[in-house]
Design an enzyme around this catalytic site. Structure first.
Site, PDB file in Angstrom:
ATOM      1  CB  THR A 451      -0.929  -0.012   1.237  1.00 59.80           C
ATOM      2  OG1 THR A 451      -1.600  -1.241   1.243  1.00 59.80           O
ATOM      3  CG2 THR A 451      -1.925   1.123   1.236  1.00 59.80           C
ATOM      4  CB  THR A 469      -3.305  -1.389  -1.187  1.00 58.53           C
ATOM      5  OG1 THR A 469      -2.755  -2.559  -0.596  1.00 58.53           O
ATOM      6  CG2 THR A 469      -4.796  -1.606  -1.368  1.00 58.53           C
ATOM      7  CB  SER A 516     -10.176  -1.214   2.830  1.00 56.21           C
ATOM      8  OG  SER A 516      -9.034  -0.399   2.944  1.00 56.21           O
ATOM      9  CB  SER A 517      -7.587  -0.497   7.602  1.00 54.25           C
ATOM     10  OG  SER A 517      -8.086  -1.669   8.151  1.00 54.25           O
ATOM     11  N   GLY A 543      -0.304   0.555   5.715  1.00 55.74           N
ATOM     12  CA  GLY A 543      -0.043  -0.113   6.990  1.00 55.74           C
ATOM     13  C   GLY A 543      -1.081  -1.131   7.404  1.00 55.74           C
ATOM     14  N   GLY A 544      -1.887  -1.638   6.468  1.00 54.49           N
ATOM     15  CA  GLY A 544      -2.887  -2.646   6.821  1.00 54.49           C
ATOM     16  C   GLY A 544      -3.871  -2.085   7.834  1.00 54.49           C
TER      17      GLY A 544
HETATM   18  N1  GLU Z   1      -5.206  -4.173   2.210  1.00 55.20           N
HETATM   19  C1  GLU Z   1      -5.119  -3.248   3.280  1.00 55.20           C
HETATM   20  C2  GLU Z   1      -6.412  -2.443   3.387  1.00 55.20           C
HETATM   21  O1  GLU Z   1      -7.006  -2.181   2.394  1.00 55.20           O
HETATM   22  C3  GLU Z   1      -3.970  -2.301   3.144  1.00 55.20           C
HETATM   23  C4  GLU Z   1      -2.683  -3.056   3.238  1.00 55.20           C
HETATM   24  C5  GLU Z   1      -1.509  -2.146   3.523  1.00 55.20           C
HETATM   25  O2  GLU Z   1      -1.658  -1.027   3.964  1.00 55.20           O
HETATM   26  O3  GLU Z   1      -0.390  -2.595   3.267  1.00 55.20           O
HETATM   27  O4  GLU Z   1      -6.814  -2.078   4.445  1.00 55.20           O
END
Ligand code: GLU
Length: 650
Positions: A451, A469, A516-517, A543-544
């Site tokens: 991302t 991402t 998503s975050s 950052g997930g």
């Molecule tokens: N897939 C995650 C999301 O959409 C983002 C992953 C990342 O930030 O590396 O929340």
């Protein structure tokens, strides 16, 4: 066009050398330079500060990408009328030149994204998805664009955890690296929609920088090299990825190796000339279907069909706008949980006097956070994540409680949630609010109208916050036609039922978008009559699921403690999901991470309050821009990645 590309690549290569792709720049002031030329300041990203790639410092539960150190003492970049911050200097430069030449923020995004897909392929690219929050200065309106991947029509609710209803074993070699994790990519359709609404520069010209770099080559950056080394085994399972990222003897390509990507040049050339249609139908779409469905190396194939690609739609949604103290924040609604969870956290925090809890010894790196502030903020996050985890998913399939984000963001409700915080003791794990069972959902509702993050303001007053991402670093490790295919479907809950046997809101359903975050955010002041005032800030991060915490930390540092955008993104990363664990970024010079933080007073105090503190290095990739009075813009890029801010500097 070819000559223009050649000139651009030569100039960009010179620029990358000056920046040293984060290897050769020294500390001290480096503000000299013209439009789109200022060199970012700060000591180099060092792979040693947080341990070199592959040294076991990675914490995949929180960091989708490796941590690559910290550039201490970065200074903010000041610009007159436009500014852009991305996670890579070559991408920032490409976008900056679009802005300089009269392009809009929407135009700049296309140049930035296509270059990022080449130079930071572990994080984002045209094989992935993105969310964009866009401010149109003419109409004073904010739009949210959803380019999230979707599950293919053939996906069953057990698609991610079982090969089939008969063969109930996990997809091989694991769900993420199999074809099952691959969602229908959305970023190009989304950019095309945003360009249609807000673009000024011809679509085809915006691909020149990336096509030039793909043709003529670019040096592998230290961060990309670190991630290739970390992922070498998985990349080797895909013939195309192996040939591109690894040497003939199977070793990972090293930093500064020049990569060319003729396949990407061809792909982008087709999209530049024919539009996104060239990607979603025809030869490229067929190649994606074949790559996702290939069982080579024993990988379980995915079930994406050409119809899934041809039918993909980017969506324009209503931005989620809420208040925090004297600011109006506009973020991404579902299927991202970013906007609602950032807003809920801040809504809880509004009930506390955070301004009285400023960090100590504030310096260019943001100082040392106050333990009580970290306690309150992480407790607020636990409460907000508890609701997010239970209730938030793709609202086209599963409605929110009360059918509106306002139920979870109601001021009285958030005041009650704030009342659950004990100033002297961490709650560990928070309970979600009681809004009854999660609705089953009835299928698609009528549409409402690794991302990376990109922040842009243009000289017309428009602004864009876009987080983009491929999910984990190098996505599903499938490379096709020069680009990486995402593993975004792993953002669904693999098990359709929760512990209580009740269907999860975020379970897989055909055509659904995984939660998503990502939290791209635009911030406005208030006009005297209380209506929307001037755009004041642009921010976001990768950052997930930790993105929410990175963004909250940055906003609180700017709003409550008065730090400038560079200090705010540089400041210690801290936060919590809904678990007893509290993260304190051990890569930061103000944190003593030796012996698991046992000698650091902040860590010790939080442990006294009942937090289980982890000092694993954090891998945010924040950027923030802030209006600098009537003087233009002031911007910061994350010292934990290779990013840079550029614009028409003073
Ligand atoms: N897939 C995650 C999301 O959409 C983002 C992953 C990342 O930030 O590396 O929340």
């Amino acid at each position: 066009m070819g000559r223009k590309r050649g000139t651009w690549v030569a100039a960009a290569a010179a620029f990358a050398l000056t920046v040293g792709m984060a290897t050769a720049c020294t500390s001290g002031e480096s503000q000299a330079g013209g439009v789109c030329e200022t060199v970012p300041n700060g000591t180099p990203v060092s792979a040693t500060a947080a341990g070199p790639a592959g040294s076991g410092t990675k914490d995949l539960s929180t960091n989708p990408e490796i941590a690559t150190g910290y550039r201490a003492n970065m200074t903010p970049v000041r610009t007159h009328t436009f500014a852009v911050s991305t996670a890579n200097p070559l991408s920032t430069k490409a976008a900056c030149e679009v802005l300089r030449d009269g392009g809009t923020a929407a135009d700049a995004l296309i140049a930035a994204q296509t270059v990022l897909g080449l130079v930071e392929p572990q994080a984002s690219g045209i094989g992935g998805g993105a969310f964009l929050v866009y401010y149109d200065a003419n109409t004073k309106s904010v739009d949210a664009y959803d380019g999230r991947e979707v599950a293919p029509a053939a996906a069953t609710e057990n698609y991610l955890r079982w090969i089939s209803d008969i063969d109930r074993t996990e997809p091989k070699p694991n769900t993420r690296a199999s074809g099952r994790s691959i969602g229908v990519p959305g970023v190009l359709r989304m950019l095309e929609l945003a360009h249609h609404d807000h673009g000024k520069t011809a679509w085809r010209d915006l691909f020149d920088p990336a096509i030039g770099l793909a043709d003529q080559g670019f040096p592998i950056s230290p961060r990309l090299a670190g991630q290739i080394a970390e992922s070498a085994k998985d990349l080797a399972a895909d013939e195309d990825a192996k040939a591109y990222f690894l040497n003939p003897d199977g070793s990972p390509k090293a930093a500064d190796t020049v990569l060319t990507n003729p396949a990407m040049a061809k792909t982008l050339g087709a999209v530049a000339t024919e539009g996104a249609q060239a990607f979603y139908t025809g030869a490229i779409a067929q190649d994606i279907v074949a790559a996702a469905g290939r069982a080579s190396g024993g990988r379980t194939p995915g079930l994406i069909a050409t119809q899934d690609l041809a039918g993909y739609q980017a969506k324009k949604r209503t931005a989620l706008c809420t208040n925090y103290r004297e600011h109006e924040l506009c973020g991404m609604p579902s299927p991202s949980s970013g906007g609602i969870t950032v807003a809920a956290t801040l809504g809880i925090l509004e009930n506390f006097d955070l301004a009285a809890l400023r960090p100590d010894n504030i310096d260019r790196n943001g100082g040392k956070p106050n333990a009580q502030a970290v306690h309150l903020i992480t407790e607020a996050e636990r409460l907000a994540y508890a609701d997010r985890n239970k209730y938030v998913a793709d609202t086209d399939f599963v409605p929110l409680p009360g059918n509106s984000a306002q139920t979870l963001l109601n001021r009285d409700y958030l005041r009650q949630r704030a009342g659950l915080i004990d100033p002297n003791r961490s709650m560990g794990t928070a309970q979600p609010g009681d809004f009854g069972p999660v609705p089953l959902g009835v299928g698609p509702q009528p549409p409402e109208h690794g991302t990376s993050h990109i922040s842009v303001v243009d000289k017309y007053g428009n602004a864009a916050a876009m987080t983009t991402t491929v999910e984990s670093a190098f996505g599903s490790f499938h490379l096709v036609d020069g680009f990486v295919l995402n593993n975004q479907l792993t953002d669904f809950n693999a098990d359709p039922l929760g512990a209580d046997g009740v269907p999860m809101a975020n379970r897989v359903q055909p055509g659904k978008r995984p939660r998503s975050s990502m939290s791209p955010t635009l911030i406005f002041g208030k006009a005297p009559d209380g209506s929307r005032g001037e755009l004041t800030h642009v921010a976001g991060s990768p950052g997930g699921s930790v993105i929410i915490q990175f963004v909250v930390k940055t906003l609180v540092n700017m709003f409550d403690w008065g730090l400038d955008p560079q200090q705010a993104v540089s400041a210690v990363a801290f936060g919590a999901g809904n678990s007893p664990s509290t993260g304190i970024g051990g890569e930061h010079p103000a944190i003593n991470a030796t012996d698991n933080g046992d000698h650091d007073p902040l860590v010790l105090r939080l442990r006294q309050l009942g937090h289980q503190v982890s000092v694993a290095p954090q891998s945010s990739g924040l950027s923030a821009l802030k209006r600098n009075g009537s003087d233009g813009w002031i911007g910061g890029a994350d010292p934990r990645r290779e990013g840079a801010v550029l614009g028409d500097t003073h």
